[in-house]
Design a protein around this motif. Structure first.
Motif, PDB file in Angstrom:
ATOM      1  N   MET A   1     -44.837 -13.071 -21.496  1.00 27.43           N
ATOM      2  CA  MET A   1     -43.702 -12.704 -20.582  1.00 27.43           C
ATOM      3  C   MET A   1     -42.352 -12.270 -20.983  1.00 27.43           C
ATOM      4  SD  MET A   1     -43.343 -14.717 -16.925  1.00 27.43           S
ATOM      5  CE  MET A   1     -41.904 -14.387 -15.794  1.00 27.43           C
ATOM      6  N   SER A   2     -41.951 -11.072 -20.387  1.00 30.78           N
ATOM      7  CA  SER A   2     -40.783 -10.726 -20.979  1.00 30.78           C
ATOM      8  C   SER A   2     -39.466 -11.760 -20.350  1.00 30.78           C
ATOM      9  CB  SER A   2     -40.515  -9.244 -20.649  1.00 30.78           C
ATOM     10  OG  SER A   2     -39.197  -9.196 -19.785  1.00 30.78           O
ATOM     11  N   SER A   3     -38.684 -11.670 -21.179  1.00 27.79           N
ATOM     12  CA  SER A   3     -37.298 -12.573 -20.553  1.00 27.79           C
ATOM     13  C   SER A   3     -36.431 -11.861 -19.555  1.00 27.79           C
ATOM     14  CB  SER A   3     -36.322 -13.424 -21.557  1.00 27.79           C
ATOM     15  OG  SER A   3     -35.953 -12.187 -22.518  1.00 27.79           O
ATOM     16  N   PRO A   4     -35.884 -12.642 -18.677  1.00 26.69           N
ATOM     17  CA  PRO A   4     -35.075 -11.692 -17.786  1.00 26.69           C
ATOM     18  C   PRO A   4     -33.962 -10.839 -18.313  1.00 26.69           C
ATOM     19  CG  PRO A   4     -35.099 -13.936 -17.090  1.00 26.69           C
ATOM     20  CD  PRO A   4     -35.660 -13.909 -18.484  1.00 26.69           C
ATOM     21  N   ALA A   5     -33.656  -9.745 -17.890  1.00 28.53           N
ATOM     22  CA  ALA A   5     -32.771  -8.583 -18.497  1.00 28.53           C
ATOM     23  C   ALA A   5     -31.758  -8.023 -17.265  1.00 28.53           C
ATOM     24  CB  ALA A   5     -33.384  -7.524 -19.393  1.00 28.53           C
ATOM     25  N   LEU A   6     -32.165  -8.069 -16.063  1.00 32.52           N
ATOM     26  CA  LEU A   6     -31.138  -7.192 -15.256  1.00 32.52           C
ATOM     27  C   LEU A   6     -31.392  -7.852 -13.808  1.00 32.52           C
ATOM     28  CD1 LEU A   6     -29.492  -5.002 -14.545  1.00 32.52           C
ATOM     29  CD2 LEU A   6     -31.561  -3.549 -14.276  1.00 32.52           C
ATOM     30  N   ILE A   7     -30.496  -7.994 -13.026  1.00 33.29           N
ATOM     31  CA  ILE A   7     -30.728  -8.468 -11.635  1.00 33.29           C
ATOM     32  C   ILE A   7     -30.306  -7.213 -10.895  1.00 33.29           C
ATOM     33  CG2 ILE A   7     -29.510  -9.298  -9.507  1.00 33.29           C
ATOM     34  CD1 ILE A   7     -28.936 -11.960 -11.649  1.00 33.29           C
ATOM     35  N   ALA A   8     -31.300  -6.640 -10.202  1.00 30.77           N
ATOM     36  CA  ALA A   8     -31.193  -5.230  -9.460  1.00 30.77           C
ATOM     37  C   ALA A   8     -31.286  -5.293  -7.977  1.00 30.77           C
ATOM     38  CB  ALA A   8     -32.267  -4.278  -9.887  1.00 30.77           C
ATOM     39  N   LEU A   9     -30.372  -4.980  -7.188  1.00 29.24           N
ATOM     40  CA  LEU A   9     -30.106  -5.199  -5.845  1.00 29.24           C
ATOM     41  C   LEU A   9     -30.312  -3.956  -5.010  1.00 29.24           C
ATOM     42  CD1 LEU A   9     -26.759  -7.297  -5.794  1.00 29.24           C
ATOM     43  CD2 LEU A   9     -29.368  -8.134  -6.178  1.00 29.24           C
ATOM     44  N   ASP A  10     -31.115  -3.857  -4.045  1.00 30.80           N
ATOM     45  CA  ASP A  10     -31.309  -2.843  -2.960  1.00 30.80           C
ATOM     46  C   ASP A  10     -30.835  -3.457  -1.961  1.00 30.80           C
ATOM     47  OD1 ASP A  10     -32.128  -0.769  -1.534  1.00 30.80           O
ATOM     48  OD2 ASP A  10     -34.088  -1.525  -1.476  1.00 30.80           O
ATOM     49  N   TRP A  11     -29.447  -3.062  -1.523  1.00 27.46           N
ATOM     50  CA  TRP A  11     -28.801  -3.623  -0.374  1.00 27.46           C
ATOM     51  C   TRP A  11     -28.281  -2.637   0.759  1.00 27.46           C
ATOM     52  CZ3 TRP A  11     -24.762  -7.999  -1.870  1.00 27.46           C
ATOM     53  CH2 TRP A  11     -24.629  -9.038  -1.021  1.00 27.46           C
ATOM     54  N   GLY A  12     -29.057  -2.692   1.682  1.00 26.61           N
ATOM     55  CA  GLY A  12     -29.187  -1.622   2.486  1.00 26.61           C
ATOM     56  C   GLY A  12     -28.458  -2.220   3.988  1.00 26.61           C
ATOM     57  N   THR A  13     -28.402  -1.556   4.688  1.00 30.06           N
ATOM     58  CA  THR A  13     -27.650  -1.775   6.445  1.00 30.06           C
ATOM     59  C   THR A  13     -28.338  -3.170   6.732  1.00 30.06           C
ATOM     60  OG1 THR A  13     -27.553   0.652   6.711  1.00 30.06           O
ATOM     61  CG2 THR A  13     -27.111  -0.915   8.678  1.00 30.06           C
ATOM     62  N   THR A  14     -29.595  -3.266   6.783  1.00 28.55           N
ATOM     63  CA  THR A  14     -30.271  -4.241   7.683  1.00 28.55           C
ATOM     64  C   THR A  14     -30.906  -5.266   6.660  1.00 28.55           C
ATOM     65  OG1 THR A  14     -32.314  -3.051   7.857  1.00 28.55           O
ATOM     66  CG2 THR A  14     -30.655  -2.790   9.554  1.00 28.55           C
ATOM     67  N   SER A  15     -30.952  -4.952   5.441  1.00 26.21           N
ATOM     68  CA  SER A  15     -31.585  -6.196   4.454  1.00 26.21           C
ATOM     69  C   SER A  15     -31.210  -6.032   2.958  1.00 26.21           C
ATOM     70  CB  SER A  15     -33.109  -5.713   4.817  1.00 26.21           C
ATOM     71  OG  SER A  15     -33.534  -4.975   4.127  1.00 26.21           O
ATOM     72  N   LEU A  16     -31.387  -7.082   2.502  1.00 33.84           N
ATOM     73  CA  LEU A  16     -30.958  -6.985   0.813  1.00 33.84           C
ATOM     74  C   LEU A  16     -32.280  -7.362   0.185  1.00 33.84           C
ATOM     75  CD1 LEU A  16     -29.497  -7.281  -1.707  1.00 33.84           C
ATOM     76  CD2 LEU A  16     -28.983  -9.721  -0.957  1.00 33.84           C
TER      77      LEU A  16
END
Lengths: 321, 321
Positions: A1-16
């Motif tokens: 399993m790969s180690s963490p490389a990035l936190i990616a956020l999809d942050w819209g009007t009604t949810s994250l």
């Protein structure tokens, strides 16, 4: 399993929606929050970010963070001004604006895209998903061009060519459906139904598609009159109205295509969105003769990872065959 | 002054308007109530009728009473089943259903009109106004045919020929405008304005009329994006959206006409409705090349009087030159 490389956020009007991605761009963990840009708790963006991503950063303090969506709007955490069409991934990277969190982490916010003209259009978040789709299937972005649909509250249809978003349309299909159902006479004779009535839905699509009617403002009234005349049950009326509106959207798109000597019939396109809604669109597209409209999986994470890679925040992924 | 000959009621969903008419069909007195069919007080139809017309009947106990509108629907005082198109005034008279009030007076309720087909249509009340317009201008109902528009919450456009309503369309223009303004993102950037912005309104009409767009679900989003790009102020956005929707209605009507080798351009038609709204429609119709679209005055009273005369409840009026 790969180690963490990035936190990616999809942050819209009604949810994250937050993704913890490995060095190859695949998902390791994910978290969802209802604290959209218009629904933030008292602690605002910082508190929501900590609640959602704090544990990941405690374990891996050096992880870069990238975000797309309404988080970059004038009402967002920091404003990332729109990039204008035609817009490639490089232009999005150049338009990234950063904000420092209370914990001292830098969040890289991807800009949205603006198309100027007599009927301007804007998107925030979808541009990143579109580049995610192109990352999955690079042939889509080739010179011939591709059409990518993103069904939803404000459905988008983007024309992509030469690796760039060339132009796009916004259809207020989902939001208009909700407003008509909940705030006009059409809702009064409807009953909600737990199951999807495919026949009623397709009847709506066909009605909108076929010539002989007087446009959307006229066809929607048939939701009521087909009920009054015993041709649609109360439970069928919501699916019929949904089919009508999606059918009018596709009819409008088809007219745009016809002006450039193209058509939905026989066309290859891709969909991005939740599975149930994409299934509806696929069924509706088939009534317009379009039978190659697969849903692109993981477009959001792939798009965010690709932009982060182009920005030098993470290593470029090994491209899947 | 003529003595009272008829009480005529226009009793719709949200209001009641009562007319005391003389022997020649002209108005002697009028009363309005907000007790529409869906907004009745605890005492129901009888109480509202007494409050509105009781004094007239105290003075003239033998006056006949005729009523049109939703009062004859399944949710009304008594159901007067729809008459089907093509429908002449004689068919409406034959379809009258009576109800006896608490005071012992008979109310004669005029039926609505139903058009069957793939997209059925219904009207209740407008049929009476249309026959009122024909009473004012008999040439409208001649063999060549006429087009009569009734702007409103559910705008109607009726094709009339040989003295009959041959077919009609319903456009949910007014109600859709309210739902979009009050219950979608479009309302969030709008400010109400005390004055009508004609330029913004006509810009919306022209946008809907001209080719090159992707249909109503797409054009309405420009209400927001023209604001975002500084091309429409918050105060202009409601009139722009109103123009867009009325423009889409007329575009749809024009397409119906084009299928029978006709067009709004150069056409003679008549409007029935409140003056401000008819003014808007006249301005919009002019953008489609239609410059002969007068408003018919007193269509409701004239229609009710005419039907009462045909039913033998009152003497036929002396026809005005």
């Amino acid at each position: 399993m790969s180690s963490p490389a990035l936190i990616a956020l999809d942050w819209g009007t009604t949810s994250l929606r937050a993704y913890l991605l490995g060095g190859d761009g695949v998902g390791l963990d994910t978290r969802a929050s209802s604290a959209g840009v218009m629904k933030l708790p008292a602690g605002g963006f910082d508190q929501t970010f900590e609640e959602t991503c704090g544990a990941w950063l405690d374990a891996h303090p050096q992880l870069p963070v990238v975000a797309a969506g309404m988080v970059g709007s004038a009402q967002g955490w920091v404003e990332a001004p729109y990039v204008e069409t035609p817009a490639g991934a490089d232009a999005l990277v150049a338009g990234i604006v950063s904000v420092k969190t209370a914990r001292g982490v830098t969040v890289h916010v991807v800009p949205g895209v603006l198309e100027r003209g007599a009927l301007p259009n804007v998107m925030r978040g979808e541009e990143t998903q579109i580049f995610g789709a192109l990352a999955s299937e690079p042939s889509l972005g080739a010179a011939g061009g591709a059409l990518i649909g993103l069904p939803g509250t404000h459905a988008k249809w983007a024309f992509v060519g030469n690796g760039r978003i060339e132009r796009f349309y916004t259809f207020m299909t989902g939001e208009t459906f909700g407003a008509l159902r909940d705030h006009t006479i059409l809702g009064r004779t409807m009953h909600p139904s737990a199951t999807h009535d495919e026949a009623a839905f397709l009847r709506g699509v066909d009605t909108a598609r076929d010539a002989g009617h007087a446009g959307l403002l006229a066809t929607i009234f048939s939701t009521r009159t087909l009920g009054l005349t015993g041709q649609l049950t109360a439970e069928q009326q919501p699916d019929y109205l949904s089919g009508l509106l999606i059918g009018h959207e596709l009819r409008g798109l088809n007219e745009v295509l016809s002006r450039e000597r193209s058509a939905l019939a026989g066309k290859t396109l891709r969909l991005i969105g939740n599975d149930a809604l994409c299934d509806r669109y696929r069924a509706a597209l088939a009534r317009f003769g379009c039978h190659d409209a697969r849903t692109v999986a993981h477009a959001t994470e792939r798009g965010l990872y690709r932009i982060a890679a182009l920005a030098g925040l993470v290593a470029a992924p090994v491209r899947a065959a």
